[in-house]
Design an enzyme around this catalytic site. Structure first.
Site, short mmCIF file in Angstrom:
data_model
loop_
_atom_site.label_atom_id
_atom_site.label_comp_id
_atom_site.label_asym_id
_atom_site.label_seq_id
_atom_site.Cartn_x
_atom_site.Cartn_y
_atom_site.Cartn_z
N SER A 70 23.07 56.21 62.89
CA SER A 70 22.27 56.54 64.09
C SER A 70 22.57 57.98 64.58
O SER A 70 21.81 58.33 65.33
CB SER A 70 22.33 55.44 65.00
OG SER A 70 21.51 54.29 64.65
N LYS A 73 20.24 60.34 63.81
CA LYS A 73 19.00 60.62 64.74
C LYS A 73 18.66 61.90 65.73
O LYS A 73 17.66 62.24 66.00
CB LYS A 73 18.68 59.21 65.56
CG LYS A 73 18.58 57.92 64.70
CD LYS A 73 18.53 56.65 65.38
CE LYS A 73 18.49 55.67 64.62
NZ LYS A 73 18.62 54.39 65.54
N TYR A 198 14.31 58.27 55.82
CA TYR A 198 15.12 57.59 57.06
C TYR A 198 16.50 57.04 56.29
O TYR A 198 17.44 57.41 57.08
CB TYR A 198 14.32 56.65 57.54
CG TYR A 198 15.02 55.91 58.86
CD1 TYR A 198 15.18 56.39 60.10
CD2 TYR A 198 15.48 54.54 58.68
CE1 TYR A 198 16.02 55.89 61.00
CE2 TYR A 198 16.23 53.96 59.40
CZ TYR A 198 16.28 54.32 60.77
OH TYR A 198 16.99 53.76 61.71
N TYR A 250 23.44 52.99 72.65
CA TYR A 250 22.62 51.68 72.30
C TYR A 250 22.24 51.15 73.85
O TYR A 250 22.21 51.74 74.83
CB TYR A 250 23.27 50.55 71.47
CG TYR A 250 23.37 51.18 70.14
CD1 TYR A 250 22.19 51.65 69.24
CD2 TYR A 250 24.68 51.08 69.53
CE1 TYR A 250 22.52 52.39 68.01
CE2 TYR A 250 24.84 51.79 67.97
CZ TYR A 250 23.72 52.34 67.46
OH TYR A 250 23.77 52.94 66.37
N VAL A 268 26.61 52.87 63.53
CA VAL A 268 27.02 51.55 63.38
C VAL A 268 28.00 51.57 61.99
O VAL A 268 28.83 50.64 61.48
CB VAL A 268 25.93 50.52 62.99
CG1 VAL A 268 25.19 50.20 64.02
CG2 VAL A 268 25.12 50.96 61.57
#
Length: 314
Positions: A70, A73, A198, A250, A268
């Protein structure tokens, strides 16, 4: 404390801070929902700090290689903003925290207009990925890799084929999210092609030095640390750092803002990218995660450093 005195203090203390934080890893475990990530060493912990004047500190398992997950992103958001502009991007994704798990689809159905709440949850990041310019998935992936290579200064940076295949084979929730977005007319592009890009950008391999360099570019408002050349427009970096504060960790983003007080983004695989505006880029990795999906030892180390050095931006 002067900048020089602060640097000397960090140099002396970082190995001690890291040794203390490493013991926290026993309270977490590596991610297993992507099978390949479950093989990570649970007790690993490494850190790199880069200063705006070009100095570097390393401690622990700083050369351990992991995938961005992540963390990527933040940078696909920057690339989409550079390709499409704010207005088009934020017609497709919102600007608010969700309070839900990063892979939840709950609010897509319950809250109008049915767009993802922000670009850092999975639904938002998949949507953002669809906005990256390119005629084919291969071209879009190539542009993403080229962007990361420019920001890190590493022309060999690439994605891990094994982790990519593991994600692609087990990404049932992400596939469901993408098809729901397609049905809601949020995702205009082909679902499987978008997911392919992705999965690949989430599978980009990095170490703590790469993270620290990415963080330093953000800390310097988009400028190359060595040349001063603008790599990303300042406005878009401002947007990215705002999301990092509100959504980057998160469902623990508010807690992290209070306890650490730095813009940060976790993944993660155990990585955390953090920055001290105008001064430092920080890369940390510790694969053992807490129940929110953040590195247990990594968060502890960042909190220790921020408290000791009074780094909170608040």
């Amino acid at each position: 404390m002067t900048n020089e005195a602060q640097w000397q203090h960090i140099t002396a203390q970082l190995p001690l801070w890291l040794a203390k934080s490493r013991s926290e890893a026993q309270h977490g475990r590596p991610a297993s929902y992507i099978p390949e990530l479950a093989h990570a060493p649970a007790d690993a912990l490494g850190a790199v700090i880069l200063s705006a004047d070009g100095r570097k500190l390393e401690a622990g398992d700083s050369s351990y290689v992991f995938t961005l997950q992540s963390i990527s992103k933040v940078f696909t958001l920057l690339l989409a903003l550079m390709d499409q502009g704010e207005e088009r991007v934020f017609r497709k994704v919102g600007m608010e925290p969700t309070g839900d798990d990063f892979n939840s689809m709950l609010k897509l159905e319950l809250v109008e207009p049915g767009i993802p709440f922000n670009p850092l949850i999975n639904a938002g990041a998949i949507t953002v990925t669809s906005l990256i310019a390119g005629q084919t998935p291969t071209e879009r992936t190539s542009r993403v890799l080229a962007f990361f290579r420019e920001l890190t200064g590493d022309p060999a940076l690439t994605y891990n084929e094994t982790v990519y295949a593991s994600e692609k084979a087990t990404a049932h929730r992400n596939r469901s999210l993408a098809y729901f977005l397609k049905d809601n007319d949020v995702l205009d592009a082909d679902v499987e092609e978008t997911l392919d890009v992705y999965f690949k950008h989430c599978s980009i391999e990095a170490d703590c030095s790469h993270l620290a360099r990415l963080a330093l570019v953000l800390a310097l408002n988009g400028k190359d640390p060595h040349t001063g050349r603008e790599l990303v427009p300042r406005r878009y970096v401002q947007i990215a750092k705002s999301f990092m504060i509100t959504c980057g960790m998160y469902n623990a983003s508010g807690e992290f803002a209070i306890q650490v007080g730095l813009p940060a983004k976790s993944g993660v695989a155990g990585g955390i990218l953090a920055l001290v505006p105008g001064r430092y880029g920080i890369g940390v990795v510790g694969p053992a995660l807490n129940d929110k999906g953040n590195s247990v030892a990594g968060v502890h180390l960042l909190r220790t450093m921020s408290e000791a050095m009074d780094w909170s931006i608040f």
